[in-house]
Design an enzyme around this catalytic site. Structure first.
Site, PDB file in Angstrom:
ATOM      1  N   SER A   1      -2.520   0.248  -4.362  1.00  0.00           N
ATOM      2  CA  SER A   1      -3.088   1.378  -3.625  1.00  0.00           C
ATOM      3  C   SER A   1      -4.403   1.849  -4.232  1.00  0.00           C
ATOM      4  CB  SER A   1      -2.090   2.548  -3.628  1.00  0.00           C
ATOM      5  OG  SER A   1      -2.673   3.729  -3.114  1.00  0.00           O
ATOM      6  N   ALA A   2      -5.278   2.362  -3.379  1.00  0.00           N
ATOM      7  CA  ALA A   2      -6.545   2.926  -3.852  1.00  0.00           C
ATOM      8  C   ALA A   2      -6.353   4.326  -4.419  1.00  0.00           C
ATOM      9  CB  ALA A   2      -7.553   2.969  -2.701  1.00  0.00           C
TER      10      ALA A   2
ATOM     11  N   ASP B   1       0.883  -1.158   0.000  1.00  0.00           N
ATOM     12  CA  ASP B   1       0.000   0.000   0.000  1.00  0.00           C
ATOM     13  C   ASP B   1       0.926   1.214   0.000  1.00  0.00           C
ATOM     14  OD1 ASP B   1      -2.394   1.522   0.242  1.00  0.00           O
ATOM     15  OD2 ASP B   1      -2.011   1.727   2.382  1.00  0.00           O
ATOM     16  N   LEU B   2       0.401   2.380  -0.327  1.00  0.00           N
ATOM     17  CA  LEU B   2       1.260   3.559  -0.447  1.00  0.00           C
ATOM     18  C   LEU B   2       1.155   4.494   0.756  1.00  0.00           C
ATOM     19  CD1 LEU B   2       3.237   5.063  -2.310  1.00  0.00           C
ATOM     20  CD2 LEU B   2       1.257   6.128  -3.409  1.00  0.00           C
ATOM     21  N   ASP B   3       0.019   5.141   0.904  1.00  0.00           N
ATOM     22  CA  ASP B   3      -0.165   6.115   1.988  1.00  0.00           C
ATOM     23  C   ASP B   3      -0.082   5.436   3.354  1.00  0.00           C
ATOM     24  OD1 ASP B   3      -0.585   8.130   0.143  1.00  0.00           O
ATOM     25  OD2 ASP B   3      -2.753   7.860   0.108  1.00  0.00           O
TER      26      ASP B   3
ATOM     27  N   GLU C   1       0.558  -3.413   4.714  1.00  0.00           N
ATOM     28  CA  GLU C   1      -0.633  -2.573   4.849  1.00  0.00           C
ATOM     29  C   GLU C   1      -0.670  -1.871   6.207  1.00  0.00           C
ATOM     30  OE1 GLU C   1      -3.277  -1.283   3.743  1.00  0.00           O
ATOM     31  OE2 GLU C   1      -3.568  -2.107   1.736  1.00  0.00           O
ATOM     32  N   ASP C   2      -1.415  -0.753   6.257  1.00  0.00           N
ATOM     33  CA  ASP C   2      -1.604  -0.055   7.527  1.00  0.00           C
ATOM     34  C   ASP C   2      -3.084   0.105   7.846  1.00  0.00           C
ATOM     35  OD1 ASP C   2      -2.197   1.908   5.581  1.00  0.00           O
ATOM     36  OD2 ASP C   2      -1.644   3.519   6.966  1.00  0.00           O
TER      37      ASP C   2
ATOM     38  N   LYS D   1      -8.927   4.988   6.172  1.00  0.00           N
ATOM     39  CA  LYS D   1      -7.691   4.320   5.777  1.00  0.00           C
ATOM     40  C   LYS D   1      -7.957   3.173   4.799  1.00  0.00           C
ATOM     41  CE  LYS D   1      -4.413   5.175   9.532  1.00  0.00           C
ATOM     42  NZ  LYS D   1      -3.548   4.522  10.547  1.00  0.00           N
TER      43      LYS D   1
ATOM     44  N   LYS E   1     -10.647  -1.918  -1.425  1.00  0.00           N
ATOM     45  CA  LYS E   1     -10.377  -2.802  -0.297  1.00  0.00           C
ATOM     46  C   LYS E   1     -11.547  -2.646   0.698  1.00  0.00           C
ATOM     47  CE  LYS E   1      -5.498  -1.626  -0.893  1.00  0.00           C
ATOM     48  NZ  LYS E   1      -4.375  -0.852  -0.350  1.00  0.00           N
TER      49      LYS E   1
ATOM     50  N   THR F   1       1.958  10.559   3.325  1.00  0.00           N
ATOM     51  CA  THR F   1       1.040  11.468   2.640  1.00  0.00           C
ATOM     52  C   THR F   1      -0.384  11.373   3.183  1.00  0.00           C
ATOM     53  OG1 THR F   1       0.815   9.772   0.929  1.00  0.00           O
ATOM     54  CG2 THR F   1       2.319  11.595   0.469  1.00  0.00           C
TER      55      THR F   1
END
Length: 213
Positions: A115-116, A10-12, A170-171, A46, A146, A18
């Site tokens: 990522s979304a 995942d990115l953020d 993932e977070d 999230k 997700k 960010t």
């Protein structure tokens, strides 16, 4: 455990810091609509798509709008978010991210973003992370958010790996659920309570060691 051949991220909140800019943009929209949107409220966003996030925000404010108005609100929020992103650079990378990516690739692990965020290409370019990924799957590529596993299954497909050969970082609870549903090894970055459904829990990338013992 099946031999791991790929890592999906995942990115953020996992690779870059960010997520705070998403919050600032949502908070700004809420204030314009006449209510406050707290950091606690923001936790529910999230790993969630833009339109679903808007629905959650509007429910906090007790507001309803038609679909066209909602699209306009989401577009306004994203414009503010992109405005905030214009100033980011590699300083937004979270702890030990770059070293981890370099190490995994040196071990022959293929890497992908799942990522979304539809702003993924901009973020990767601004932070210099674009050089570390073999594939990028973002909100422009998938129709299901997700916890649906679509984003990770497509990432595995583009990497040429079976789901059971992939690990996911993932977070969010939605992201961990998506990874588990996909049949991938799930790694949660955050508190142990929130990551109770994950196969592994780490506070940040400094605690991640590969190959697994």
């Amino acid at each position: 455990m099946q031999k791991i051949k790929a890592a999906l991220f995942d990115l953020d909140g996992v690779l870059v810091d960010t997520a705070k800019y998403h919050y600032l943009a949502w908070k700004r929209l809420a204030r314009e609509l006449g209510f406050e949107f707290t950091k606690e409220d923001n936790e529910a966003l999230k790993g969630v798509s833009r339109m679903k996030s808007l629905d959650i925000l509007l429910s906090v404010g007790g507001l309803t709008f038609d679909e066209e108005t909602k699209k306009q609100l989401a577009t306004k929020k994203n414009a503010w978010y992109v405005e905030y992103l214009e100033g980011i650079d590699e300083s937004e990378l979270l702890k030990n991210v770059e070293n981890t990516l370099k190490h995994l690739r040196a071990c022959g692990i293929r890497t992908a973003i799942g990522s979304a965020s539809k702003n993924t290409p901009l973020i990767l370019k601004k932070t210099g992370l674009d050089q570390y990924f073999d594939a990028v799957v973002d909100g422009n590529d998938v129709s299901k958010a997700k916890p649906d596993p679509e984003v990770f299954l497509l990432g595995a497909q583009r990497l040429g790996c079976a789901p059971k050969e992939c690990m996911v970082f993932e977070d969010s609870l939605a992201g961990i659920q998506a990874a588990n549903t996909a049949g991938m090894f799930s790694i949660y970055l955050g508190s142990t309570d929130a990551g109770s459904n994950a196969d592994m829990v780490i506070r940040d990338m400094t605690e991640f060691h590969f190959p697994f013992e």
